[in-house]
Design a protein around this motif. Structure first.
Motif, PDB file in Angstrom:
ATOM      1  N   UNK A   1     -22.484 146.825 -53.595  1.00 51.51           N
ATOM      2  CA  UNK A   1     -22.723 145.458 -53.079  1.00 51.51           C
ATOM      3  C   UNK A   1     -24.108 145.342 -52.474  1.00 51.51           C
ATOM      4  N   UNK A   2     -24.700 144.213 -52.701  1.00 53.02           N
ATOM      5  CA  UNK A   2     -26.030 143.994 -52.130  1.00 53.02           C
ATOM      6  C   UNK A   2     -25.930 143.426 -50.729  1.00 53.02           C
ATOM      7  N   UNK A   3     -26.732 143.946 -49.815  1.00 57.03           N
ATOM      8  CA  UNK A   3     -26.655 143.536 -48.411  1.00 57.03           C
ATOM      9  C   UNK A   3     -26.962 142.032 -48.242  1.00 57.03           C
ATOM     10  N   UNK A   4     -28.059 141.546 -48.777  1.00 57.01           N
ATOM     11  CA  UNK A   4     -28.439 140.143 -48.533  1.00 57.01           C
ATOM     12  C   UNK A   4     -28.854 139.419 -49.813  1.00 57.01           C
TER      13      UNK A   4
ATOM     14  N   UNK B  40     -21.795 156.666 -45.519  1.00 58.77           N
ATOM     15  CA  UNK B  40     -20.635 155.793 -45.733  1.00 58.77           C
ATOM     16  C   UNK B  40     -20.110 155.891 -47.162  1.00 58.77           C
ATOM     17  N   UNK B  41     -21.030 155.958 -48.115  1.00 63.88           N
ATOM     18  CA  UNK B  41     -20.589 155.986 -49.517  1.00 63.88           C
ATOM     19  C   UNK B  41     -19.787 157.240 -49.795  1.00 63.88           C
ATOM     20  N   UNK B  42     -20.274 158.368 -49.280  1.00 64.19           N
ATOM     21  CA  UNK B  42     -19.576 159.630 -49.516  1.00 64.19           C
ATOM     22  C   UNK B  42     -18.180 159.579 -48.907  1.00 64.19           C
ATOM     23  N   UNK B  43     -18.077 159.054 -47.683  1.00 64.80           N
ATOM     24  CA  UNK B  43     -16.772 158.953 -47.025  1.00 64.80           C
ATOM     25  C   UNK B  43     -15.857 158.052 -47.843  1.00 64.80           C
ATOM     26  N   UNK B  44     -16.429 156.967 -48.341  1.00 66.75           N
ATOM     27  CA  UNK B  44     -15.642 156.013 -49.124  1.00 66.75           C
ATOM     28  C   UNK B  44     -15.109 156.679 -50.402  1.00 66.75           C
ATOM     29  N   UNK B  45     -15.982 157.375 -51.084  1.00 67.59           N
ATOM     30  CA  UNK B  45     -15.591 158.037 -52.340  1.00 67.59           C
ATOM     31  C   UNK B  45     -14.477 159.060 -52.082  1.00 67.59           C
ATOM     32  N   UNK B  61      -7.293 152.545 -63.179  1.00 64.45           N
ATOM     33  CA  UNK B  61      -6.196 151.630 -62.816  1.00 64.45           C
ATOM     34  C   UNK B  61      -6.631 150.560 -61.809  1.00 64.45           C
ATOM     35  N   UNK B  62      -7.800 150.771 -61.232  1.00 69.97           N
ATOM     36  CA  UNK B  62      -8.238 149.841 -60.171  1.00 69.97           C
ATOM     37  C   UNK B  62      -8.615 148.492 -60.774  1.00 69.97           C
ATOM     38  N   UNK B  63      -7.993 147.460 -60.252  1.00 67.27           N
ATOM     39  CA  UNK B  63      -8.272 146.111 -60.762  1.00 67.27           C
ATOM     40  C   UNK B  63      -9.360 145.452 -59.925  1.00 67.27           C
ATOM     41  N   UNK B  64      -9.262 145.595 -58.622  1.00 68.83           N
ATOM     42  CA  UNK B  64     -10.215 144.899 -57.744  1.00 68.83           C
ATOM     43  C   UNK B  64     -10.309 145.654 -56.423  1.00 68.83           C
ATOM     44  N   UNK B  65     -11.493 145.635 -55.830  1.00 64.25           N
ATOM     45  CA  UNK B  65     -11.694 146.345 -54.561  1.00 64.25           C
ATOM     46  C   UNK B  65     -12.388 145.438 -53.554  1.00 64.25           C
ATOM     47  N   UNK B  66     -11.878 145.426 -52.359  1.00 64.39           N
ATOM     48  CA  UNK B  66     -12.522 144.666 -51.278  1.00 64.39           C
ATOM     49  C   UNK B  66     -12.854 145.643 -50.156  1.00 64.39           C
ATOM     50  N   UNK B  67     -14.067 145.540 -49.658  1.00 63.95           N
ATOM     51  CA  UNK B  67     -14.439 146.412 -48.543  1.00 63.95           C
ATOM     52  C   UNK B  67     -14.528 145.603 -47.258  1.00 63.95           C
ATOM     53  N   UNK B  75     -20.555 149.805 -49.763  1.00 61.51           N
ATOM     54  CA  UNK B  75     -19.670 150.438 -50.748  1.00 61.51           C
ATOM     55  C   UNK B  75     -20.090 149.999 -52.136  1.00 61.51           C
ATOM     56  N   UNK B  76     -20.624 150.948 -52.896  1.00 56.64           N
ATOM     57  CA  UNK B  76     -21.188 150.577 -54.201  1.00 56.64           C
ATOM     58  C   UNK B  76     -20.115 150.074 -55.168  1.00 56.64           C
ATOM     59  N   UNK B  77     -18.893 150.595 -55.037  1.00 54.32           N
ATOM     60  CA  UNK B  77     -17.887 150.242 -56.040  1.00 54.32           C
ATOM     61  C   UNK B  77     -16.998 149.063 -55.644  1.00 54.32           C
ATOM     62  N   UNK B  78     -17.313 148.393 -54.524  1.00 55.11           N
ATOM     63  CA  UNK B  78     -16.424 147.287 -54.161  1.00 55.11           C
ATOM     64  C   UNK B  78     -16.894 145.995 -54.830  1.00 55.11           C
TER      65      UNK B  78
END
Ligand code: SF4
Lengths: 418, 260
Positions: A1-4, B40-45, B61-67, B75-78
């Protein structure tokens, strides 16, 4: 996700003209300080500037300077210098920033205006405690530093209904200023000159009000953040023709936007009201943050503080006394609440942000239960942000951001599908 | 079409990262908690992998992710971010579909969130710029008392006489704790006093309505705090099954709504 995302806030073209008249104003003051050609009076922002102008003074406003210290983020560096001189970190951070800058020998004026090295030395200092006692103490420092007279008006505070006794007492105090001011300026007081200045102040105030009222349009052509910048002339140049001309120019631009249905933000989804001081050092960040949330903070108590609809050239002293006493900040909670309720309706507001400025209880209206009372009555949700006008040590950006985003999410829930 | 649809909620708090996986029926099928640390990313992964393993699912199997949480934008994958205020509200309402006042005590912040009987948020309050009453307060005090954080709950339960602390500030409370030790007070009693301090700081934030729910890591690891709060409020407090995961579960629920 992009910050801004990139914030989409439209540029106001009249700004160039405002910058020009503000520069002219500061250069005139600087020149007077250097040559001694004209006398300089320092005045509090809602002090009796009209009397000073009518008596030939150039008028300088330390609060405007303090806001510049905040906006340039110089304030947080210099505030500790004033703290070290015994001025508590808990009192007005305009005061501590301004005195701190004086101690450090720095001013944002030199960055903004080439050739200006210092703030213009005063010949007299004139306060009005209608906003708070801090201004009097603030000016006392300079009276001692520059060895010049300190005079002023002590206004009654917490007034429910402004009555004739209040006004009479202020008129008397205003009249009492004339003699010491004449002694400094060497100029005799002329009632006609005062009338002319009051007429110009009234015209400035009327046009400024019209400017701010354009925000009632949907979508609004202006934001609160624009307002805080464009109120400069209403503060420092009221009583002059330049200010009146400027607001007429700005008004024309905003009316043009309204005609073209041009919004200050690309997508105005929510309309918010800001109560309290701006966080000067975060003005552009806050503007961007709200813009990214498609939210226009478009009206405020603060920018409206320079609307004086009671000024009347036919009766200058009484009308000034009334205008400077009817101000929001001088009043008790009942008229304040009524005022905000009227504003919420007029500007079609979805939510209120109260800024609880740590060092300015006088402009923080959220400390005595007002948000809850108003929320219950109007059903318009509110959010209180903890922060400060100038002391960024009191501001937590991350917390504010989460609070603001969460507030907008709350509004989204109640206004779905828009 | 995925054979097994999984919706992910990921809550990156200032101190812990939590992941919750729910299925299409809204049931919690996997979860994990890790220290957020500085990456944060490493912890998230890491959290995501453990929860997927628990749910016997895989990333496809993941359809959608909200952080959500402080690190919600990291979170890069959200697919989208929401604030922890909304997610906590959502998570709590899922378990207690009533008009509720939620008290959430996190690592660095406290919240009181009020919802109406439809789950719409009426108001919320977060603590001011101060650690008083947060998990960080207890962490700091456990260091001063030289006791492991995880022992605090059982120590407080053993107290027969509570030592009250007057100080508001986390740092000054530390000094006060040392003073109490010098005076010969027992660690169990001081610990109970610390719990009381946390509760007081939180309760002064807002008035509370009939149904009170308590959540957050502090509550998850120190359930005695709930008992103490019940005594003060003189009412039963509702606690979801996984109090530390409410934000992540709320985020996962948002993810399941956003999928279509
Ligand atoms: S009203 Fe507030 S900001 Fe203005 S001078 Fe007084 S304390 Fe300072």
């Amino acid at each position: 996700m992009n910050e801004e995302k990139k914030p989409a806030r439209k540029k106001i073209h009249s700004t160039t003209e405002m910058n020009r008249i503000m520069a002219e104003y500061f250069y005139e003051l600087d020149n007077a300080a250097k040559t001694g050609e004209k006398k300089i009076a320092w005045c509090t922002s809602v002090g009796p500037a009209e009397i000073l102008r009518a008596m030939g003074f150039l008028v300088y406003f330390p609060e405007n300077h303090a806001a510049m210290l905040g906006a340039t983020r110089m304030s947080t560096d210099v505030i500790p210098l004033a703290n070290a001189r015994g001025y508590s970190p808990d009192i007005c951070s305009y005061l501590t920033a301004d005195i701190g800058a004086y101690i450090a020998g720095v001013t944002p004026l030199s960055k903004a205006y080439k050739g200006i090295e210092k703030v213009p030395k005063p010949d007299v200092l004139v306060y009005n405690t209608n906003q708070c006692r801090d201004v009097q103490d603030w000016f006392m420092w300079y009276a001692q530093m520059f060895k010049v007279p300190l005079i002023g008006i002590n206004t009654h505070l917490g007034i429910r209904d402004v009555n004739d006794a209040h006004v009479a007492s202020i008129v008397k105090q205003m009249e009492d200023l004339i003699k010491p001011l004449s002694a400094v300026s060497g100029k005799k007081f002329d009632l006609d000159e005062l009338k002319q200045v009051v007429a110009l102040s009234r015209a400035c105030s009327d046009s400024w009000k019209k400017v701010l009222d354009t925000a009632a349009a949907v979508p609004s052509p202006i934001t609160f953040f624009d307002g805080t910048i464009h109120m400069g002339p209403a503060v420092v140049l009221r009583g002059t023709k330049q200010a009146v001309d400027y607001y007429n120019l700005l008004l024309a631009e905003l009316n043009e936007r309204i005609r073209n249905k041009e919004s200050a933000l690309e997508n105005e989804r929510f309309r918010l009201y800001w109560d309290g001081m701006p966080v000067w050092g975060r003005l552009s960040d806050h503007a961007a943050l709200f813009a990214n949330l498609n939210t226009n903070v478009l009206a405020s108590t603060y920018c409206n503080s320079w609307i004086f609809t009671d000024f009347d050239a036919a009766d200058p002293f009484t009308s000034m006394a009334r205008a400077y006493t009817k101000l929001f900040i001088v009043r008790s909670d009942e008229p304040k609440e009524q005022y905000i309720k009227d504003m919420l309706k007029f500007f079609k507001i979805d939510g209120i942000i109260y800024h609880d400025a740590k060092t300015c209880p006088n402009n923080s209206n959220c400390r005595y239960g007002m948000p809850k009372r108003l929320e219950e009555e109007t059903k318009i949700p509110s959010l209180t942000l903890n922060g400060d006008l100038n002391d960024l040590r009191c501001v937590s950006d991350e917390q504010n951001k989460t609070n603001i985003e969460a507030f907008i999410e709350q509004l989204e829930e109640s206004k779905p599908g828009l | 079409m995925n054979a097994k649809k999984v919706f992910v909620g990921i809550d990156i708090g200032a101190s812990r990262t939590k992941v919750a996986l729910i299925d299409a029926a809204g049931s919690l099928i996997g979860y994990a908690v890790e220290k957020s640390g500085t990456d944060f990313s490493a912890a998230a992964e890491k959290c995501l992998d453990s929860s997927l393993a628990m749910a016997k699912s895989s990333r496809k199997d993941i359809v959608h992710t909200i952080s959500t949480g402080y690190g919600r934008k990291n979170v890069s994958f959200s697919n989208a971010a929401k604030t922890e205020i909304s997610c906590h509200g959502k998570g709590c309402f899922h378990y207690f579909p009533l008009a509720i006042a939620i008290i959430d005590i996190g690592g660095q912040d406290n919240k009181i969130i009020k919802l109406d009987s439809e789950g719409r948020r009426l108001s919320f309050k977060m603590n001011r710029k101060c650690a008083a009453g947060t998990g960080a307060f207890l962490e700091e005090m456990s260091a001063r008392l030289d006791i492991p954080l995880e022992n605090m709950d059982s120590l407080a339960r053993q107290s027969g006489h509570m030592v009250e602390l007057g100080s508001f500030c986390t740092v000054f409370s530390g000094t006060e704790v040392l003073e109490k030790i010098r005076q010969g007070e027992k660690v169990t009693d001081i610990t109970k006093g610390l719990f009381l301090s946390v509760i007081k700081r939180v309760l002064e934030m807002d008035s509370l309505s009939e149904n009170v729910v308590m959540t957050g890591g502090v509550v998850a690891h120190n359930p005695y705090i709930v008992t103490m709060a019940e005594e003060i409020l003189k009412k039963k407090i509702l606690v979801p099954e996984h109090p530390q995961l409410t934000g992540a579960i709320g985020a996962a629920l948002y993810a399941s709504e956003a999928q279509i």
